[in-house]
Write a protein that holds these residues in place. Structure first.
Motif, short mmCIF file in Angstrom:
data_model
loop_
_atom_site.label_atom_id
_atom_site.label_comp_id
_atom_site.label_asym_id
_atom_site.label_seq_id
_atom_site.Cartn_x
_atom_site.Cartn_y
_atom_site.Cartn_z
N UNK A 142 39.87 46.61 42.75
CA UNK A 142 41.18 46.90 43.32
C UNK A 142 42.19 45.82 42.95
N UNK A 143 41.72 44.57 42.94
CA UNK A 143 42.60 43.48 42.53
C UNK A 143 43.02 43.65 41.06
N UNK A 144 42.09 44.10 40.25
CA UNK A 144 42.39 44.34 38.83
C UNK A 144 43.45 45.44 38.69
N UNK A 190 45.64 34.45 37.57
CA UNK A 190 44.63 33.39 37.55
C UNK A 190 44.27 32.93 38.96
N UNK A 191 45.29 32.75 39.80
CA UNK A 191 45.03 32.33 41.18
C UNK A 191 44.22 33.38 41.94
N UNK A 192 44.48 34.65 41.65
CA UNK A 192 43.74 35.71 42.31
C UNK A 192 42.27 35.69 41.90
N UNK A 193 42.01 35.46 40.62
CA UNK A 193 40.62 35.37 40.15
C UNK A 193 39.91 34.18 40.80
N UNK A 194 40.63 33.07 40.95
CA UNK A 194 40.04 31.89 41.61
C UNK A 194 39.72 32.19 43.06
N UNK A 195 40.63 32.85 43.76
CA UNK A 195 40.41 33.20 45.16
C UNK A 195 39.20 34.11 45.34
N UNK A 239 35.71 35.04 40.79
CA UNK A 239 35.21 35.82 39.65
C UNK A 239 35.84 35.29 38.37
N UNK A 240 35.35 35.81 37.22
CA UNK A 240 35.90 35.41 35.93
C UNK A 240 37.33 35.91 35.79
N UNK A 241 38.15 35.09 35.17
CA UNK A 241 39.55 35.50 34.99
C UNK A 241 39.76 36.35 33.73
N UNK A 242 38.72 36.46 32.89
CA UNK A 242 38.87 37.19 31.64
C UNK A 242 39.27 38.66 31.84
N UNK A 243 38.65 39.41 32.78
CA UNK A 243 39.10 40.80 32.98
C UNK A 243 40.58 40.88 33.37
N UNK A 244 41.05 39.91 34.14
CA UNK A 244 42.45 39.89 34.54
C UNK A 244 43.35 39.58 33.35
N UNK A 294 37.30 50.56 31.31
CA UNK A 294 36.58 49.93 30.21
C UNK A 294 36.57 48.40 30.27
N UNK A 295 37.64 47.81 30.83
CA UNK A 295 37.73 46.34 30.83
C UNK A 295 36.54 45.66 31.53
N UNK A 296 36.16 46.08 32.75
CA UNK A 296 35.02 45.41 33.40
C UNK A 296 33.69 45.59 32.64
N UNK A 297 33.61 46.63 31.80
CA UNK A 297 32.39 46.85 31.04
C UNK A 297 32.26 45.82 29.91
N UNK A 298 33.37 45.62 29.18
CA UNK A 298 33.33 44.69 28.06
C UNK A 298 33.58 43.23 28.48
N UNK A 299 34.26 43.07 29.62
CA UNK A 299 34.54 41.72 30.13
C UNK A 299 34.15 41.69 31.61
N UNK A 300 32.87 41.50 31.91
CA UNK A 300 32.39 41.57 33.30
C UNK A 300 33.01 40.47 34.18
N UNK A 301 33.01 40.76 35.47
CA UNK A 301 33.48 39.77 36.44
C UNK A 301 32.49 38.62 36.56
#
Length: 223
Positions: free
Chosen positions: A118-120, A149-154, A157-162, A216-223
């Motif tokens: 949902x954040x994504x 980036x701040x949301x991924x830190x909170x 999880x990995x920031x790459x999907x974001x 597709x993003x979470x599949x190729x760039x997992x959290x």
């Protein structure tokens, strides 16, 4: 104008007045320019050099081989884009220093809970909205460092999907022709289009590519 292009290499006549909007296409340095460009792409693809260093070396090589002049290189600089990027970076710094970026990230996190999907989706929607209001480089600079980036830190999880979702979302400027992207404006007036035409076509297209991106993003760039 066809006569001008067909006879541009003739030496028996000479133009006495500048033709605005028309430029002679140079082909005498095409081979050198192609080799230099291929070398730049190869060095970056093989990670021998960073993109910036490879691009600067390619520019110097173009100048040394006569593929372009200092004047041509100077004229090719888009000052408007540079100013927009500088302003966007300044805005990003203001958001970070004042704590507003963390507040926005907290709002998105509270709305999406602990679900990174949902954040994504929230980041993607925010990127699409921003890129249709301001240009895509400014939207990316505004959204990523202080918010995504701040949301991924909170969320822990990995920031790459974001990063991927933000990068794609900032490229989907299909709805608003004036602020979205320059290619929209290239056909806006000559084609007789209206903003309504872009919304009617761009909104469904944005939804389709958005769903595809979020799936597709979470599949190729997992959290």
């Amino acid at each position: 104008m066809s006569f001008f292009y067909e006879n541009r290499n003739e030496e028996r006549f000479k133009l006495i007045r500048r033709l605005k909007g028309y430029h002679i296409k140079r082909t005498d340095r095409a081979a050198e320019a192609t080799i230099i460009t291929a070398c730049m792409i190869t060095t970056v693809a093989l990670q021998w050099l960073p993109l910036l260093n490879a691009a600067l070396l390619a520019v110097f090589a173009m100048l040394l081989t006569g593929c372009m002049s200092i004047g041509q290189a100077t004229k090719s600089i888009d000052l408007q884009t540079i100013v927009i990027l500088a302003c966007a970076i300044g805005l990003e710094s203001a958001l970070t220093e004042t704590g507003l970026s963390w507040a926005i990230a907290d709002i998105i996190q509270s709305a999406s809970g602990t679900d990174p999907y949902l954040a994504l989706a929230a980041i993607f929607i925010g990127a699409v909205i921003m890129t249709n209001v301001i240009t895509n480089p400014a939207a990316a600079a505004f959204m990523f460092p202080p918010i995504a980036f701040n949301l991924a830190v909170d969320l822990g999880v990995s920031f790459m999907p974001f990063v991927i979702v933000l990068m794609l979302g900032c490229s989907y400027a299909f709805i608003n022709p004036p602020a979205g992207y320059q290619t929209n404006m290239m056909v806006y007036e000559p084609g007789g289009y209206t903003t309504r035409d872009y919304i009617r076509t761009g909104l469904p297209l944005t939804i389709i590519v958005g769903i595809t991106t979020l799936l597709l993003t979470p599949i190729f760039f997992p959290f």
